[in-house]
Design a protein around this motif. Sequence first.
Motif, PDB file in Angstrom:
ATOM      1  N   HIS A 379       4.744  -0.949  -2.234  1.00  0.00           N
ATOM      2  CA  HIS A 379       4.432  -0.781  -0.816  1.00  0.00           C
ATOM      3  C   HIS A 379       4.376   0.699  -0.412  1.00  0.00           C
ATOM      4  O   HIS A 379       4.225   1.017   0.767  1.00  0.00           O
ATOM      5  N   GLY A 380       4.498   1.570  -1.427  1.00  0.00           N
ATOM      6  CA  GLY A 380       4.491   3.003  -1.156  1.00  0.00           C
ATOM      7  C   GLY A 380       3.249   3.494  -0.437  1.00  0.00           C
ATOM      8  O   GLY A 380       3.355   4.233   0.551  1.00  0.00           O
ATOM      9  N   PRO A 381       2.051   3.117  -0.898  1.00  0.00           N
ATOM     10  CA  PRO A 381       0.845   3.652  -0.238  1.00  0.00           C
ATOM     11  C   PRO A 381       0.792   3.330   1.250  1.00  0.00           C
ATOM     12  O   PRO A 381       0.494   4.209   2.075  1.00  0.00           O
ATOM     13  N   GLU A 382       1.099   2.083   1.620  1.00  0.00           N
ATOM     14  CA  GLU A 382       1.006   1.730   3.045  1.00  0.00           C
ATOM     15  C   GLU A 382       2.106   2.405   3.856  1.00  0.00           C
ATOM     16  O   GLU A 382       1.876   2.823   5.000  1.00  0.00           O
ATOM     17  N   VAL A 383       3.312   2.549   3.265  1.00  0.00           N
ATOM     18  CA  VAL A 383       4.400   3.203   3.999  1.00  0.00           C
ATOM     19  C   VAL A 383       4.098   4.684   4.171  1.00  0.00           C
ATOM     20  O   VAL A 383       4.249   5.247   5.261  1.00  0.00           O
ATOM     21  N   ARG A 384       3.660   5.337   3.090  1.00  0.00           N
ATOM     22  CA  ARG A 384       3.370   6.770   3.171  1.00  0.00           C
ATOM     23  C   ARG A 384       2.200   7.056   4.111  1.00  0.00           C
ATOM     24  O   ARG A 384       2.154   8.090   4.769  1.00  0.00           O
ATOM     25  N   ALA A 385       1.278   6.098   4.189  1.00  0.00           N
ATOM     26  CA  ALA A 385       0.138   6.284   5.091  1.00  0.00           C
ATOM     27  C   ALA A 385       0.581   6.356   6.545  1.00  0.00           C
ATOM     28  O   ALA A 385      -0.108   6.954   7.389  1.00  0.00           O
ATOM     29  N   GLY A 386       1.730   5.775   6.844  1.00  0.00           N
ATOM     30  CA  GLY A 386       2.228   5.797   8.203  1.00  0.00           C
ATOM     31  C   GLY A 386       3.127   6.972   8.518  1.00  0.00           C
ATOM     32  O   GLY A 386       3.585   7.125   9.656  1.00  0.00           O
ATOM     33  N   LEU A 387       3.399   7.818   7.506  1.00  0.00           N
ATOM     34  CA  LEU A 387       4.244   8.992   7.743  1.00  0.00           C
ATOM     35  C   LEU A 387       3.393  10.151   8.239  1.00  0.00           C
ATOM     36  O   LEU A 387       2.221  10.286   7.879  1.00  0.00           O
ATOM     37  N   SER A 388       4.003  10.997   9.027  1.00  0.00           N
ATOM     38  CA  SER A 388       3.242  12.089   9.649  1.00  0.00           C
ATOM     39  C   SER A 388       3.321  13.393   8.871  1.00  0.00           C
ATOM     40  O   SER A 388       2.550  14.304   9.115  1.00  0.00           O
ATOM     41  N   LEU A 389       4.269  13.470   7.913  1.00  0.00           N
ATOM     42  CA  LEU A 389       4.460  14.740   7.213  1.00  0.00           C
ATOM     43  C   LEU A 389       3.337  14.995   6.221  1.00  0.00           C
ATOM     44  O   LEU A 389       2.823  14.063   5.589  1.00  0.00           O
ATOM     45  N   PRO A 390       2.938  16.246   6.017  1.00  0.00           N
ATOM     46  CA  PRO A 390       1.869  16.574   5.065  1.00  0.00           C
ATOM     47  C   PRO A 390       2.225  16.103   3.655  1.00  0.00           C
ATOM     48  O   PRO A 390       3.371  16.189   3.222  1.00  0.00           O
ATOM     49  N   GLY A 391       1.224  15.625   2.951  1.00  0.00           N
ATOM     50  CA  GLY A 391       1.419  15.227   1.556  1.00  0.00           C
ATOM     51  C   GLY A 391       1.992  13.848   1.388  1.00  0.00           C
ATOM     52  O   GLY A 391       2.153  13.381   0.269  1.00  0.00           O
ATOM     53  N   ALA A 392       2.264  13.151   2.477  1.00  0.00           N
ATOM     54  CA  ALA A 392       2.919  11.856   2.359  1.00  0.00           C
ATOM     55  C   ALA A 392       2.058  10.835   1.641  1.00  0.00           C
ATOM     56  O   ALA A 392       2.559   9.991   0.916  1.00  0.00           O
ATOM     57  N   ALA A 393       0.758  10.886   1.835  1.00  0.00           N
ATOM     58  CA  ALA A 393      -0.093   9.846   1.273  1.00  0.00           C
ATOM     59  C   ALA A 393      -0.572  10.154  -0.133  1.00  0.00           C
ATOM     60  O   ALA A 393      -1.229   9.334  -0.757  1.00  0.00           O
ATOM     61  N   GLN A 394      -0.226  11.314  -0.668  1.00  0.00           N
ATOM     62  CA  GLN A 394      -0.781  11.697  -1.965  1.00  0.00           C
ATOM     63  C   GLN A 394       0.032  11.224  -3.158  1.00  0.00           C
ATOM     64  O   GLN A 394      -0.404  11.303  -4.287  1.00  0.00           O
ATOM     65  N   HIS A 395       1.257  10.741  -2.927  1.00  0.00           N
ATOM     66  CA  HIS A 395       2.123  10.376  -4.052  1.00  0.00           C
ATOM     67  C   HIS A 395       1.530   9.190  -4.807  1.00  0.00           C
ATOM     68  O   HIS A 395       0.958   8.276  -4.227  1.00  0.00           O
ATOM     69  N   GLU A 396       1.638   9.226  -6.103  1.00  0.00           N
ATOM     70  CA  GLU A 396       1.120   8.119  -6.906  1.00  0.00           C
ATOM     71  C   GLU A 396       2.107   7.812  -8.009  1.00  0.00           C
ATOM     72  O   GLU A 396       2.685   8.696  -8.620  1.00  0.00           O
ATOM     73  N   VAL A 397       2.325   6.520  -8.278  1.00  0.00           N
ATOM     74  CA  VAL A 397       3.209   6.072  -9.354  1.00  0.00           C
ATOM     75  C   VAL A 397       2.345   5.412 -10.418  1.00  0.00           C
ATOM     76  O   VAL A 397       1.546   4.516 -10.134  1.00  0.00           O
ATOM     77  N   ARG A 398       2.497   5.857 -11.623  1.00  0.00           N
ATOM     78  CA  ARG A 398       1.732   5.257 -12.718  1.00  0.00           C
ATOM     79  C   ARG A 398       2.422   3.976 -13.174  1.00  0.00           C
ATOM     80  O   ARG A 398       3.628   3.936 -13.335  1.00  0.00           O
ATOM     81  N   THR A 399       1.628   2.921 -13.390  1.00  0.00           N
ATOM     82  CA  THR A 399       2.183   1.650 -13.848  1.00  0.00           C
ATOM     83  C   THR A 399       1.533   1.237 -15.151  1.00  0.00           C
ATOM     84  O   THR A 399       0.523   1.804 -15.557  1.00  0.00           O
TER      85      THR A 399
END
Length: 399
Positions: A379-399
């Motif tokens: 659920h990281g992408p949707e949660v980070r998309a709602g954060l206002s801080l810079p760089g929040a949406a760029q995190h990626e986890v390899r699976t």
Amino acid sequence: MSGGPLHGVRVIDLTHALAGPYSTMLLADLGADVLKVEPPQGDMARLAGSVPEGSLPSAYGGYFQSVNRGKRSIVLDLKTAEGTAHLRELVADADVLVENFSAGVMERLDLSYESLSETNPRLVYACVRGFGDARSGESPYLAWPAFDLVVQAMAGILGITGTEDGAPIKVGPGIGDIFPGTMLALGITSALYEARGSGRGQFVDVAMYDAVLALCERIVHQHSYTGAVPRPEGNRHPLLSPFDVLPAVDGWVTIAAPSDVRWRRLCELIDRPDLAADPDLATNKQRVARRGEVFDVLARWSRPRTKAEILDRLGGQVPVGAVRDAAEIIADPHVAAREMLVEVEHPGTGRTFTVAGQPLKFSRTPARPQGRAPLLDEHGPEVRAGLSLPGAAQHEVRT
């Protein structure tokens, strides 16, 4: 979305292993939105227990599934400034934060209770550790790591659980984790209730040692009132008789009939009215003094009978139960009637697996597992998309 009694409560879950995740699992079953915050490598419990064939590479074992069902997952690296900043933003809109790190870890990350409560004054900050937090009383063991077995030993369980020759035997379930986790859930809900009126959160602290000591309350009052030091007594009870595990043809049964009325009824049911009439066995205190004799009499009656025969004779008349294994429990109509077995999807397998259900029952707001455990950062992408801080949406986890 769940209609459980904690519907609308937002929980930030920083826990790992068993005690903390069990506590937040209870909150999730009760309807809270629990966001599990994990390091890039994930909770160490993800690969513990059986991992079914066909699971996704990023999936988990049964251990993780059982105590993390119904949660969401996001990866934040709290060792970075970006990770702590994102956590602080999540906390600003949360009701509860739960962690079970070693003492001092959150302070070193600049995420202490005091710091986070400045961000969100109504935050309930809860922690469970082996020996508690210094805010509630500084234990000499504060820096010691702890596991279930260690706490069972230190807080009294192993001191009274074992064979009559004194060899200690640990309790099978991870009670040194699960009971403290349950107590923490009670503390959290109590603090949430208080905050409804005060508008202020507070620090909630459970030490695993303390919780297990409270569970062993009998040894404390027994020692205080009598001066005795309770020891392991096998399957017998030091204060009650009969209160025994008895042999059957195909296993074992338990019989507990220490009240005088139940004792007399038991004697009738096993066709021993002479025992009921024996003045030397008339009271529980007398039977405790002669509990070896009481056990022998009951064992002679139970030994040639099957568990089913014993239950047919005694069931509903005196407290009796068969010693059951997992397969027998799963087949028991009681657990089906009480919805104590829950089927959850396992990613990649196309199958469901069974986990233990929720014993808390409510007439209007059902408490039940809200689905499977999350994949790491699912659920990281949707949660980070709602954060206002810079760089929040760029995190990626390899699976």
